[in-house]
Design a protein around this motif. Structure first.
Motif, mmCIF file in Angstrom:
data_model
loop_
_atom_site.group_PDB
_atom_site.id
_atom_site.type_symbol
_atom_site.label_atom_id
_atom_site.label_comp_id
_atom_site.label_asym_id
_atom_site.label_seq_id
_atom_site.Cartn_x
_atom_site.Cartn_y
_atom_site.Cartn_z
ATOM 1 N N LEU A 74 0.829 -1.210 0.000
ATOM 2 C CA LEU A 74 0.000 0.000 0.000
ATOM 3 C C LEU A 74 0.864 1.260 0.000
ATOM 4 C CD1 LEU A 74 -2.980 -0.777 2.417
ATOM 5 C CD2 LEU A 74 -3.170 0.055 0.079
ATOM 6 N N VAL A 77 2.149 1.857 -3.434
ATOM 7 C CA VAL A 77 1.134 2.401 -4.331
ATOM 8 C C VAL A 77 0.870 3.861 -4.012
ATOM 9 C CG1 VAL A 77 -1.304 2.246 -4.991
ATOM 10 C CG2 VAL A 77 0.052 0.168 -4.783
ATOM 11 N N ASP A 78 0.811 4.210 -2.694
ATOM 12 C CA ASP A 78 0.592 5.603 -2.301
ATOM 13 C C ASP A 78 1.724 6.486 -2.803
ATOM 14 O OD1 ASP A 78 -1.797 5.009 -1.065
ATOM 15 O OD2 ASP A 78 -0.911 4.755 0.934
ATOM 16 N N ARG A 95 -4.967 0.010 -5.196
ATOM 17 C CA ARG A 95 -4.956 0.424 -3.781
ATOM 18 C C ARG A 95 -6.197 -0.088 -3.045
ATOM 19 N NH1 ARG A 95 -6.050 3.415 0.322
ATOM 20 N NH2 ARG A 95 -4.352 4.438 1.497
ATOM 21 N N ASP A 99 -6.124 -2.558 0.048
ATOM 22 C CA ASP A 99 -6.715 -2.107 1.315
ATOM 23 C C ASP A 99 -7.704 -3.149 1.842
ATOM 24 O OD1 ASP A 99 -6.940 -0.085 3.335
ATOM 25 O OD2 ASP A 99 -8.957 0.319 2.565
#
Length: 664
Positions: A74, A77-78, A95, A99
């Motif tokens: 995550l 990806v962020d 994402r 999540d």
């Protein structure tokens, strides 16, 4: 359905019993699902490569690693989104998926952290010992479940049997309130069938509804909840065919109800034929009609057989459909679940089915819970016929219960007239069926204490006229009055308390002589009963000829007594009652000469001081009358003394010379 719900409401009047039965059902359902759910810990804990305590620790460690791994992905990806690297839409979808996976892994970790201390506290750190513990729990839980099941069955049975007793009493009370015409229109055998077959069938349906139709769905719910906790999306896929099964069962239920109603009507006709044959067995044997009766019974039985076979067809079709569709559901679950587990997939045809791949233990537990759903569904389909039969029986039952008697007490009954009321028939007309007049414009006044003999050809309305006095029937026109008061303004019980009846067909019950004489006067003392028997010249044969005296059982309709003995017991009953109005309907027509002479001695004394209506064809009885009324075709032709009528009434003259003179 509405009538069946009325039976259900009657049963649910025992609220506390039903609440206890419902709690037992809940307990059985929870333990049913829990026992099946044990497959998951047995497979995952007992058959893992590690001891239970180490397995619990490893689950926490693996969960932490999964959460950390998803969190790392995550973060990557962020970071890519923040730097504008790659396609933003693809990154956003990635994402969201990560999540969801992290959330699922976090929940799995929390569950492992919750279970770890429990495992270490209650489970031994040995796989076989843990298996033995689970097996012990299974045995104890099954024992408790079966104990609750026994309690549930007993409570439901107690509730339905008490309600069944109430219903029988209610139906009996209602039928006793019905007018005499009701018993002529509705054959006795049909009434008997309602008391036995219809009531039993309706409450068997209630027993099934409040028992299995609550218990089995609760077991299904427990299993469905357990399967949903494992993977609710896979459960939905497995149950896609369930609406079709519900539709098929609903259609079959309607057909079953109709078929059961037709079968019950046919069974009522079978009861009717049996009743007619057994009550007329004398004529059957006298005319050698056994073969004819066997043929009739065979035809009626064959008709019922065909209807019963149709019921079984619908019932078997329902059971087969439920089993087949249940198997389809389980096969769908097996194929879908196996595909996802073997290939470690979480989607099916691009549709997300689960957040994480299922383990073998979870999949086996899912299958077991689905099988746990199919077994209650099969049992529900098996009792479908009982439920529909109960609904059909409830409709027939309430046909009788909802009928209102035509002869009822007035809203505000008047008190009884004077102690010595005159009896007046004022412009009285009557018919049993419209267009078939039985009595027409009858006008007759009988002062209190007078004895009136009513004579005429058979079918001229003599008995019908007498039956208007105790309000067995009400006139369709005119009025019958006591002391100037219309009988319809008086309470029925009050009218009949003044009336005594001795009829041609002796109305004795299969009870002791003692109780038969006291019938209608239950408060009479032993001395009063014996005094009445002595006045009726019955005491001597009761004490000398009957094996147990007054305690002798007379048999069905007094069949163990002779005709003269039966009539004298009936006369003793009337004497004990001491009525103001006495009806003698051919009371001496079927007895021997000696008995007739004894009864006439009694009547000479007994009719004094009371109004007597005497229907007779015997001159020996007519001589007791103060006045003779001659009837023909429902009308009064003439009235007067014997000598007057012989001179002026042609019909009476013919009756006298043809019949009365011979008997005299």
């Amino acid at each position: 359905m509405r009538n069946f719900l009325r039976v259900v409401r009657l049963t649910l009047a025992r609220r506390y019993t039903f609440a206890a039965a419902l709690l037992c059902s809940l307990g059985v359902a929870v333990l049913w699902g829990a026992n099946l759910g044990l497959i998951k810990p047995i497979v995952e804990i007992v058959f893992s490569e590690k001891p239970p305590h180490d397995y619990a620790d490893s689950k926490i460690k693996a969960g932490q690693e999964k959460v950390a791994g998803f969190q790392k992905e995550l973060d990557a990806v962020d970071l890519a989104l923040a730097r504008g690297q790659g396609n933003p839409k693809d990154l956003a979808r990635q994402r969201t998926s990560l999540d969801n996976k992290r959330y699922a892994a976090q929940k799995e970790l929390e569950a492992a952290q919750f279970l770890q201390p429990i495992v270490k506290r209650y489970l031994p750190n040995d796989s076989f010992a843990t298996l033995a513990l689970f097996v012990g729990f299974l045995l104890v839980a099954t024992f408790i479940k079966d104990s609750l099941l026994v309690c549930n069955l007993m409570l439901i049975e107690r509730m339905t049997q008490l309600a069944l007793l109430d219903m029988r009493k209610t139906l009996f009370r209602k039928i006793l309130k019905m007018e005499m015409a009701h018993f002529g229109n509705d054959h006795t055998s049909h009434l008997m069938h309602r008391f036995t077959g219809d009531i039993n069938c309706s409450f068997n349906g209630v027993n099934v509804l409040l028992g299995r139709m609550i218990l089995e769905p609760l077991k299904m719910v427990a299993c469905l909840v357990g399967a949903a906790l494992i993977c609710w999306r896979l459960l939905i896929v497995s149950l896609l065919i369930a609406p079709l099964a519900v539709w098929i069962i609903a259609r079959l239920s309607q057909s079953l109800k109709k078929a059961n109603r037709r079968a019950m009507e046919e069974m009522g006709k079978l009861y009717e034929q049996l009743s007619e044959t057994f009550s007329g067995i004398y004529a059957v044997k006298a005319f050698g009609m056994e073969r004819h009766e066997r043929r009739r019974f065979h035809q009626r039985g064959k008709s019922y057989f065909r209807k019963a076979l149709r019921i079984m067809f619908y019932n078997a079709l329902g059971r087969a459909s439920a089993e087949f569709l249940g198997t389809v559901i389980i096969c769908t679950a097996i194929v879908t679940g196996a595909y996802l587990v073997i290939n470690q997939q979480i989607t099916l045809l691009g549709i997300p089915i689960m957040d994480r791949p299922l383990g073998l233990g979870s999949l086996l537990a899912f299958y077991a819970l689905l099988v746990g759903v199919s077994d209650p569904a099969r049992k529900m389909s098996e009792v479908l016929n009982t439920l529909q039969r109960g609904m059909a029986a409830a409709d027939r039952l309430y046909e009788a219960l909802d009928r209102e008697p035509k002869i009822v007490d007035p809203p505000h009954p008047r008190p009884l007239p004077s102690l010595r009321p005159d009896l007046v028939f004022e412009n009285v007309s009557f018919h049993y069926q419209a267009g078939h007049q039985v009595l027409a414009d009858i006008n007759l006044t009988i002062p209190f204490g007078e004895t009136v003999a009513i004579v005429g050809p058979n079918g001229c309305g003599k008995t019908t006229l007498a039956n208007l006095l105790p309000r067995f029937y009400d006139p369709v026109a005119g009025a019958v009055k006591l002391g100037g008061i219309d009988l319809r303004e008086l309470r029925i019980r009050d009218i009949r308390s003044l009336t005594g009846l001795v009829a041609q067909q002796a109305m004795l019950f299969d009870d002791t002589v003692w109780n038969n004489i006291r019938y209608g006067s239950p408060q009479a003392t032993a001395g009063e009963v014996i005094a009445a028997a002595e006045k009726a010249y019955a005491h001597k044969f009761i004490t000398e000829k009957l094996p147990h005296g007054y305690e002798t059982t007379v048999g069905e309709r007094g069949g163990r007594l002779s005709g003269g003995q039966r009539q004298r017991i009936l006369l003793a009953r009337a004497i004990l009652r001491d009525p103001k109005f006495l009806i003698l309907d051919e009371a001496t027509s079927q007895i021997d000469l000696e008995s007739e002479q004894l009864i006439h001695k009694v009547l000479e004394q007994f009719i004094r001081g009371r109004t007597t209506l005497m229907i007779t064809h015997r001159m020996s009885s007519i001589v007791l009358a103060d006045k003779i009324v001659v009837m023909d075709l429902g009308r009064i032709v003439d009235a007067g003394t014997h000598n007057e009528l012989v001179r002026r009434c042609d019909l009476y003259g013919r009756l006298y010379y043809l019949g009365f003179k011979e008997t005299a």
